[in-house]
Design an enzyme around this catalytic site. Structure first.
Site, PDB file in Angstrom:
ATOM      1  N   CYS B 159       5.520  -4.553   9.263  1.00 52.65           N
ATOM      2  CA  CYS B 159       6.515  -3.974   9.209  1.00 52.65           C
ATOM      3  C   CYS B 159       6.471  -2.547   9.343  1.00 52.65           C
ATOM      4  O   CYS B 159       7.389  -1.811   9.101  1.00 52.65           O
ATOM      5  CB  CYS B 159       7.032  -4.006   7.524  1.00 52.65           C
ATOM      6  SG  CYS B 159       7.047  -5.916   7.219  1.00 52.65           S
ATOM      7  N   HIS B 292      10.635   3.822   2.929  1.00 50.80           N
ATOM      8  CA  HIS B 292      10.768   2.246   3.247  1.00 50.80           C
ATOM      9  C   HIS B 292      11.345   1.533   2.089  1.00 50.80           C
ATOM     10  O   HIS B 292      12.309   0.641   2.622  1.00 50.80           O
ATOM     11  CB  HIS B 292       9.326   1.975   3.354  1.00 50.80           C
ATOM     12  CG  HIS B 292       8.885   0.640   3.550  1.00 50.80           C
ATOM     13  ND1 HIS B 292       9.057   0.216   4.769  1.00 50.80           N
ATOM     14  CD2 HIS B 292       8.153  -0.556   3.230  1.00 50.80           C
ATOM     15  CE1 HIS B 292       8.534  -1.064   5.172  1.00 50.80           C
ATOM     16  NE2 HIS B 292       8.062  -1.521   3.993  1.00 50.80           N
ATOM     17  N   GLU B 303       5.959   3.468  -3.963  1.00 52.38           N
ATOM     18  CA  GLU B 303       6.329   4.538  -3.039  1.00 52.38           C
ATOM     19  C   GLU B 303       6.830   5.771  -3.652  1.00 52.38           C
ATOM     20  O   GLU B 303       6.617   6.864  -3.375  1.00 52.38           O
ATOM     21  CB  GLU B 303       7.401   4.015  -2.255  1.00 52.38           C
ATOM     22  CG  GLU B 303       7.793   4.927  -0.964  1.00 52.38           C
ATOM     23  CD  GLU B 303       8.736   4.463  -0.047  1.00 52.38           C
ATOM     24  OE1 GLU B 303       9.272   3.414  -0.037  1.00 52.38           O
ATOM     25  OE2 GLU B 303       9.075   5.005   1.008  1.00 52.38           O
ATOM     26  N   LYS B 324      17.569   0.151   3.654  1.00 53.03           N
ATOM     27  CA  LYS B 324      17.579  -1.316   3.837  1.00 53.03           C
ATOM     28  C   LYS B 324      18.612  -2.005   3.023  1.00 53.03           C
ATOM     29  O   LYS B 324      18.708  -3.391   3.054  1.00 53.03           O
ATOM     30  CB  LYS B 324      16.144  -1.820   3.200  1.00 53.03           C
ATOM     31  CG  LYS B 324      14.913  -1.508   4.103  1.00 53.03           C
ATOM     32  CD  LYS B 324      13.687  -2.011   3.803  1.00 53.03           C
ATOM     33  CE  LYS B 324      12.474  -1.841   5.049  1.00 53.03           C
ATOM     34  NZ  LYS B 324      12.425  -0.336   5.297  1.00 53.03           N
ATOM     35  N   HIS B 329      15.637  -5.544   5.678  1.00 53.41           N
ATOM     36  CA  HIS B 329      14.462  -5.239   6.055  1.00 53.41           C
ATOM     37  C   HIS B 329      14.319  -5.951   7.512  1.00 53.41           C
ATOM     38  O   HIS B 329      14.146  -7.133   7.507  1.00 53.41           O
ATOM     39  CB  HIS B 329      13.281  -5.936   5.210  1.00 53.41           C
ATOM     40  CG  HIS B 329      11.960  -5.178   5.384  1.00 53.41           C
ATOM     41  ND1 HIS B 329      11.705  -4.649   6.827  1.00 53.41           N
ATOM     42  CD2 HIS B 329      10.904  -5.269   4.804  1.00 53.41           C
ATOM     43  CE1 HIS B 329      10.259  -4.290   6.637  1.00 53.41           C
ATOM     44  NE2 HIS B 329       9.794  -4.756   5.378  1.00 53.41           N
ATOM     45  N   PHE B 388       2.303  -5.352   5.833  1.00 53.51           N
ATOM     46  CA  PHE B 388       1.067  -6.336   5.411  1.00 53.51           C
ATOM     47  C   PHE B 388      -0.030  -5.692   5.755  1.00 53.51           C
ATOM     48  O   PHE B 388      -0.280  -5.228   6.746  1.00 53.51           O
ATOM     49  CB  PHE B 388       1.536  -7.608   6.133  1.00 53.51           C
ATOM     50  CG  PHE B 388       2.422  -8.425   5.436  1.00 53.51           C
ATOM     51  CD1 PHE B 388       3.002  -8.200   4.264  1.00 53.51           C
ATOM     52  CD2 PHE B 388       2.586  -9.787   5.939  1.00 53.51           C
ATOM     53  CE1 PHE B 388       3.711  -9.003   3.457  1.00 53.51           C
ATOM     54  CE2 PHE B 388       3.487 -10.720   5.347  1.00 53.51           C
ATOM     55  CZ  PHE B 388       3.849 -10.241   4.024  1.00 53.51           C
TER      56      PHE B 388
END
Lengths: 90, 730
Positions: B159, B292, B303, B324, B329, B388
């Protein structure tokens, strides 16, 4: 009674087989997993991704859905707890 | 040097083009709705941020859209818009690089034909589906569309792919290997990622609600997003509009867990600090954060901790938003489209809102922008992306007048201190036994391809004696692969079709992204430098080595492992393989290899044995996907690599190539004077052909340096690409 206990023992055996196969516990045999040992954290050293995989496997192999959260945590406490959960929700 | 952003292009659930995106970012309109790209009846959730009514014929001519996947189309539309926006004149392309971040490629189309093949074994795989399956296909299609002959690189770091593609482009401009870059990401929705994220319980059944106390996961989306980057002085000479300056980039690995981030936010904070350091910007100067912010329980809390850590007390006063809630996403495109959002916000003087956020979670105590955009002048902005495998990346954007000059790095001399290879005895299946080579408890989640990768990387590290945790903290990893976990992806899809998406195996899903082998090796070996995987079919390993070389030569890393892995796969592999090779008749095979690249000064200081020096690299592209003159490409790559380093042609003793002896021999005859004896070794003749040969070619070249008494070239070939690495004595 005897028959029921036998079935419970068989169910626990099947759960242990599922654990070894689904979680790739290489080098471990189902017989090495104790009925009442904790599965997560200290016990087998499993984590949240294993919990998800195990929930999927329980649904596939035993037809029982294990929800997220507290109820799932109780069901996954040990092999015995999971066998009881499956029995109750079959 | 300062790197300017002079062109933007995007297509997403919010629409096509900058006007549509800016209007939506100001109003806070969400692009999330019912997914109708495929049947979601049996899936756990049903929403997505889908590009509605995508009609390729409205954007692309019949020839341009031939053999294109949905991801390709998204990437092409965005790239064309960005290039037009930057007003680069028509035919000036050789020094224009293309850097694409991606995770899904042609998966949606492959799923469709795999579904058909299950029911009818006589179904023939359509040619278009074959050539559009590899992750590198999108970059190939964009190059064809825009007539690009410069380097083209597809990078996957899950990602954070989009952000890292932009970072790679910035480095390439900085090192002088290109002057202009188109960089970004493209990913279409597909069944594999939809079922996969659902299997992880990571998808909110409602539209995602980043930072909200009721948040329950992400919403998947799809997008293509591209930026044009060039030196600021070039942009000013051209008199072209500058959106913002790309001031800094950093990427690093947590080496912790394949899906879960470090809850403390330590990894994310490290990426943010490294990006600020790279930019030469103080944390106190940041006045906007595009987070993110996926909407999962873990990410948003982690975060927030990282932002509080890096920004201190100011964290609560700086507007933060996650796009997002509007865009979903978009995985491999996320870092790119969020860079586009950040550039628009910076230029327009506004902080876009976090759609879906109504009740901020006390655990996420930041200055959230709720509802619609807030007017807010921005001088310095931070954009974060986490993937990931603990793959953390951050970008720093600045207003053109504010950006500090980037300090030019002194180029370091780079040596090879370790090599490894795993190859079958005869071309065919690699007989690989992990027992005794990997710790079974720590390797239990790894599939076969990741185990092979872990052993190859471990062997190279062992030979380099790079074992202390302090050494590994500053060691990165770049792997190359044409197809990644193809066999495992096929099995996952087979199961999806036969058992239904609700029984998709969550433990398998994170292994399917192309960067999974690099992620697992980074975790297993404790490598905390950046990790990623480069996809370029037969040139994957070569481009991976080149990327690792730049990390070390620029002084950002003390050491970096580079290599490649390719295993064959039944069904999908057999269907795809025959069309994606570059015309070799050698049998298909499998293999993996890795090398450790290291700063020569550091290597000597710690007493390591340098085996060879990596002196130069060149990549040449042509847009017609192999239909052009591949021989001339090869010759150009070799000649330019040698000329670039000021080497004499006479000093070349040997050439190791991956495949196609007649073509390579013709290229040698073209550039070397008659009578100059050069030994040519073609590895596919010995090992069979696979896409990871580049790493093995490099290893062979390194081993020949000792006896060659001169330079040894490692030559890589992929459809429409030729690469040349120059190795020499230490």
């Amino acid at each position: 009674m005897v028959l029921e206990r036998m079935e419970l023992a068989e169910l626990k055996q099947k759960i242990k087989e599922a654990l070894v196969e689904e979680l790739d516990l290489e080098g471990m045999s189902p017989a090495q997993i104790e009925d009442d040992a904790p599965l997560f954290g200290e016990g087998l050293g499993l984590d949240s991704l294993d919990a998800l995989q195990l929930a999927m496997a329980v649904e596939e192999r035993f037809g029982v859905q294990v929800p997220d959260g507290d109820q799932g945590r109780t069901a996954f406490a040990s092999v015995t707890a999971l066998a009881e959960y499956i029995r109750t929700n079959e | 040097m300062r790197i300017a952003i002079t062109g933007l292009g995007a297509i997403s659930a919010l629409g096509t083009g900058m006007a549509a995106h800016e209007a939506a970012l100001r109003s806070g309109r969400s692009g999330i709705g019912e997914l109708d790209l495929f049947d979601t009846t049996d899936h756990k959730t049903h929403l997505a941020a889908q590009v509605r009514d995508l009609r390729p014929q409205d954007h692309l001519g019949a020839r341009e859209r031939r053999h294109c996947s949905r991801s390709d189309v998204l990437g092409m539309i965005a790239a064309r818009e960005a290039l037009a926006d930057s007003s680069w004149p028509g035919r000036w392309r050789p020094r224009m690089g293309l850097y694409v971040g991606a995770t899904t490629g042609g998966m949606l189309e492959s799923e469709t034909f795999l579904g058909r093949m299950r029911n009818d074994s006589t179904v023939r795989v359509p040619f278009g589906a074959m050539v559009s399956h590899p992750l590198s296909a999108t970059a190939d299609r964009i190059a064809r569309l825009l007539d690009l002959t410069g380097p083209r690189v597809t990078v996957c770091s899950a990602c954070s792919s989009g952000a890292n593609a932009i970072g790679l482009a910035m480095r390439a401009i900085e090192s002088g290997s290109i002057e202009v870059a188109i960089a970004g990401g493209a990913d279409a929705l597909c069944r594999l990622t939809y079922a996969g994220f659902n299997s992880l319980g990571a998808v909110d059944p409602q539209p995602c609600r980043p930072f909200d106390r009721r948040r329950a996961g992400l919403t998947l989306g799809e997008a293509g997003a591209m930026l044009v980057l060039e030196p600021l002085d070039v942009a000013q000479q051209r008199g072209i509009h500058v959106y913002a300056v790309l001031a800094g980039h950093a990427s690093c690995s947590e080496a912790h867990h394949i899906t879960n981030p470090l809850a403390t936010g330590r990894g994310a904070a490290r990426a943010m600090r490294l990006a600020l350091e790279d930019a030469g910007v103080d944390a106190a100067a940041i006045d906007y954060v595009n987070a993110h912010g996926t909407g999962t329980r873990l990410n948003d809390a982690m975060e927030t901790r990282a932002l509080n850590d890096v920004l201190g007390e100011r964290a609560a006063k700086i507007p933060v938003s996650s796009s997002k809630g509007q865009l979903g996403h978009t995985l491999g495109a996320a870092g790119a489209i969020e860079a586009v959002v950040t550039a628009l916000a910076l230029r327009g003087g506004f902080a876009p809102p976090t759609a879906g956020l109504e009740e901020p979670d006390p655990e996420c105590d930041l200055d959230h922008v709720i509802g619609a955009a807030r007017p807010h002048p921005i001088r310095f902005a931070l954009s974060t992306s986490f993937g990931f495998g603990g793959n953390d990346a951050a970008l720093v954007l600045a207003a053109p007048g504010e950006a500090p000059e980037r300090r030019p790095a002194t180029r370091r001399s780079v040596v090879v201190t370790g090599v490894s290879a795993l190859v079958p005895e005869r071309p065919g299946v690699l007989a690989f036994e992990p027992r005794g080579r990997l710790d079974p408890a720590r390797a239990r989640r790894l599939d076969r391809v990741s185990k092979v990768g872990c052993v190859a990387v471990g062997d190279a590290l062992a030979q380099a004696c790079l074992s202390s945790p302090a050494d590994r903290e500053r060691t990165g990893l770049v792997l190359g692969s044409g197809f990644g976990a193809l066999e495992e992806s096929t099995a996952f899809l087979e199961r999806l079709f036969s058992m239904g998406p609700r029984l998709a195996p969550p433990a398998d899903f994170p292994n399917l992204v192309l960067s999974a082998q690099a992620a697992h090796a980074s975790i297993y070996h404790g490598l905390q430098g950046p990790h990623s995987t480069i996809a370029a079919l037969g040139a994957s390993g070569d481009l991976a080595i080149a990327a690792a070389w730049d990390e070390v030569a620029s002084g950002r890393l003390a050491s970096c492992v580079a290599g490649a892995i390719e295993l064959s796969a039944p069904l999908l592999g057999a269907a795809l393989g025959m069309r994606t090779t570059v015309g070799t008749r050698d049998p298909h095979s499998e293999g993996a290899g890795a090398i450790v690249l290291e700063d020569e000064t550091r290597a000597r200081a710690r007493g390591a044995t340098p085996r060879a020096s990596l002196l130069a690299f060149c990549v040449k592209g042509e847009p017609e996907h192999g239909r052009g003159d591949q021989m001339k490409l090869c010759a150009n790559a070799m000649a330019e690599a040698l000329l670039g380093m000021g080497a004499d042609l006479e000093s070349v003793r040997a050439v190791v190539a991956s495949c196609r002896r007649p073509l390579v021999q013709a290229a040698l005859d073209l550039i070397f004077p008659p009578g100059h004896a050069i030994s040519l070794q073609v590895l596919s003749e010995e090992l069979g052909y696979h896409e990871a040969l580049g790493a093995l070619v490099a290893k062979t070249a390194i081993e020949r340096v000792g006896s060659a008494g001169g330079l040894v070239l490692a030559l890589g070939l992929a459809p429409g690409l030729a690469t040349c690495l120059v190795f020499g004595p230490v």
